[in-house]
Structure formats: structure tokens, C-alpha cells
Design a protein around this motif. Structure first.
Motif, PDB file in Angstrom:
ATOM      1  N   LYS A 115      -8.103 -57.621 -24.933  1.00  0.00           N
ATOM      2  CA  LYS A 115      -6.616 -58.533 -24.683  1.00  0.00           C
ATOM      3  C   LYS A 115      -5.820 -58.498 -25.983  1.00  0.00           C
ATOM      4  CE  LYS A 115      -8.927 -62.721 -24.013  1.00  0.00           C
ATOM      5  NZ  LYS A 115      -9.096 -63.930 -23.124  1.00  0.00           N
ATOM      6  N   CYS A 131      -5.517 -54.067 -18.268  1.00  0.00           N
ATOM      7  CA  CYS A 131      -5.224 -55.228 -17.346  1.00  0.00           C
ATOM      8  C   CYS A 131      -5.860 -54.914 -15.774  1.00  0.00           C
ATOM      9  CB  CYS A 131      -3.719 -55.121 -17.063  1.00  0.00           C
ATOM     10  SG  CYS A 131      -3.236 -53.682 -16.111  1.00  0.00           S
ATOM     11  N   GLN A 180       3.302 -58.882 -20.447  1.00  0.00           N
ATOM     12  CA  GLN A 180       2.186 -59.252 -19.460  1.00  0.00           C
ATOM     13  C   GLN A 180       0.819 -59.832 -20.400  1.00  0.00           C
ATOM     14  OE1 GLN A 180       1.704 -58.873 -16.099  1.00  0.00           O
ATOM     15  NE2 GLN A 180      -0.430 -60.106 -16.393  1.00  0.00           N
ATOM     16  N   GLN A 205      -4.571 -61.136 -17.729  1.00  0.00           N
ATOM     17  CA  GLN A 205      -5.111 -59.354 -17.258  1.00  0.00           C
ATOM     18  C   GLN A 205      -4.707 -59.221 -15.851  1.00  0.00           C
ATOM     19  OE1 GLN A 205      -8.760 -59.858 -19.727  1.00  0.00           O
ATOM     20  NE2 GLN A 205      -7.906 -58.078 -20.800  1.00  0.00           N
ATOM     21  N   ALA A 259      -2.289 -58.305 -13.261  1.00  0.00           N
ATOM     22  CA  ALA A 259      -1.078 -57.827 -13.448  1.00  0.00           C
ATOM     23  C   ALA A 259      -0.554 -57.366 -12.144  1.00  0.00           C
ATOM     24  CB  ALA A 259      -1.024 -56.747 -14.402  1.00  0.00           C
TER      25      ALA A 259
END
Length: 182
Positions: free
Chosen positions: A96, A103, A132, A138, A140
């Protein structure tokens, strides 16, 4: 009574132009003014889309996720098959950063790193992906459904960035309170 006549613009006069005929205009229309790394592209496989079963009665999310699964299944097999990879939630959590971001969309893990590092171009630009990441999640699903269309190229290209199906559950994010009580 005489019917009304319709006058069309003569050749060479100003009027609507075909963007494909003028290279400068085509370039202008294929890049968003929002960002220099945002690109527009023609949808691939439009003919195949016309042959896919109807999605009447399904929400955009259901249709998008069904088609996403269809293209991933074509390349990796059905969910649970030995040929289809899985990724544990702890492994996903390690990815990340602004250059290495994975994601999760509909329980599937995707590597967005190539877009963030400039190895691949994302039609929405890099900024939509960094947004995002900045949201701290994560997961999405919501943004993926908001910005993509089931008949677009995303579902066709998704297998190129598919890492595997998610094993385990993401931690539930803490709810943010909009007010304080003293």
C-alpha cells in the motif's frame, strides 16, 4: 402545402467536424484537460459485448462484477480451481505504497503498481489511483463501480493485473464521527 426544406452545411464551411478527421482535434479530445496522464480510448470488443447474455434486471455493480469474473475465469479458471491463485489478506496489507499498491475489487486482488510507476497508462490517470490510496483503503469496490462501465475495456484488461482471490477478510475500518460530544 410545401414541406419545409432542410439546409445542410456545405463542404468546407464551419460545422460539426468528425474528431477522427482532424488529428489535432482528435488529440485534443483523447486527453482530458484534468490531467496530462489521463487518456481516452476506444472500447475493445464491442462486437463481443453485443453477443453477451442480457443483463436486464441487474444493477451496474452486479453486471460489472459478473463480467469481471468472466474475463478472469477465462484466463485463470473458476474461483477455487487449483490454477487460480489466492492471496492472503496479510500479504495484501504489505502493498500500500505509492509505487506498490494492491487493491481489492469484489474479493479479487489487483496490482495497481504498474499504473502508479508509469509502466502502464490508466485511462483515468494516476491521480484517480492515488486518491484511492489516500482514502486509506484497499477495498475499492465503491470507486471501481462508480468510475467503470461493464462494457468498457477495464473488465477485459483486468486479468493482466489480477494477483489472486482474497483469502481472509479485510479489517473493518473505524467509522469516523462527524461531531464531538463533550
Amino acid at each position: 402545402m410545401e414541406s419545409p426544406k432542410v439546409t445542410l452545411a456545405a463542404e468546407g464551411t464551419e460545422g460539426p467536424k468528425d474528431a477522427g478527421a482532424d488529428p489535432a482535434r482528435r488529440d485534443e479530445e483523447t486527453h482530458s484537460a484534468r490531467s496530462d496522464d489521463t487518456v481516452w480510448e476506444e472500447a475493445e470488443g464491442a462486437d463481443e459485448d453485443d453477443q453477451v447474455e442480457t443483463t436486464v434486471g441487474q444493477s451496474k455493480k452486479e453486471t460489472l462484477f459478473r463480467k469481471l469474473e468472466q474475463f478472469i475465469t477465462e484466463k485463470f479458471g473458476k474461483k477455487g480451481d487449483p490454477t487460480r491463485p489466492t492471496v492472503h489478506v496479510n500479504t495484501v496489507a504489505e502493498h500500500k505504497s505509492e509505487e506498490d499498491f494492491w487493491c481489492i475489487i469484489d474479493g479479487k486482488v489487483f496490482d495497481l503498481g504498474p499504473f502508479l510507476r508509469g509502466e502502464a497508462k490508466h485511462p483515468g490517470g494516476k491521480s484517480i489511483l492515488t486518491r484511492q490510496l489516500s482514502l486509506g483503503g484497499q477495498d475499492a469496490d465503491e470507486r471501481f463501480v462508480r468510475w467503470h462501465h461493464p462494457s468498457g475495456n477495464t473488465v477485459r484488461r483486468a486479468p493482466l493485473y489480477f494477483i489472486g482471490d482474497l483469502e481472509g477478510a479485510l479489517p473493518t475500518p473505524a467509522k469516523k464521527c462527524c461531531c464531538s460530544i463533550s
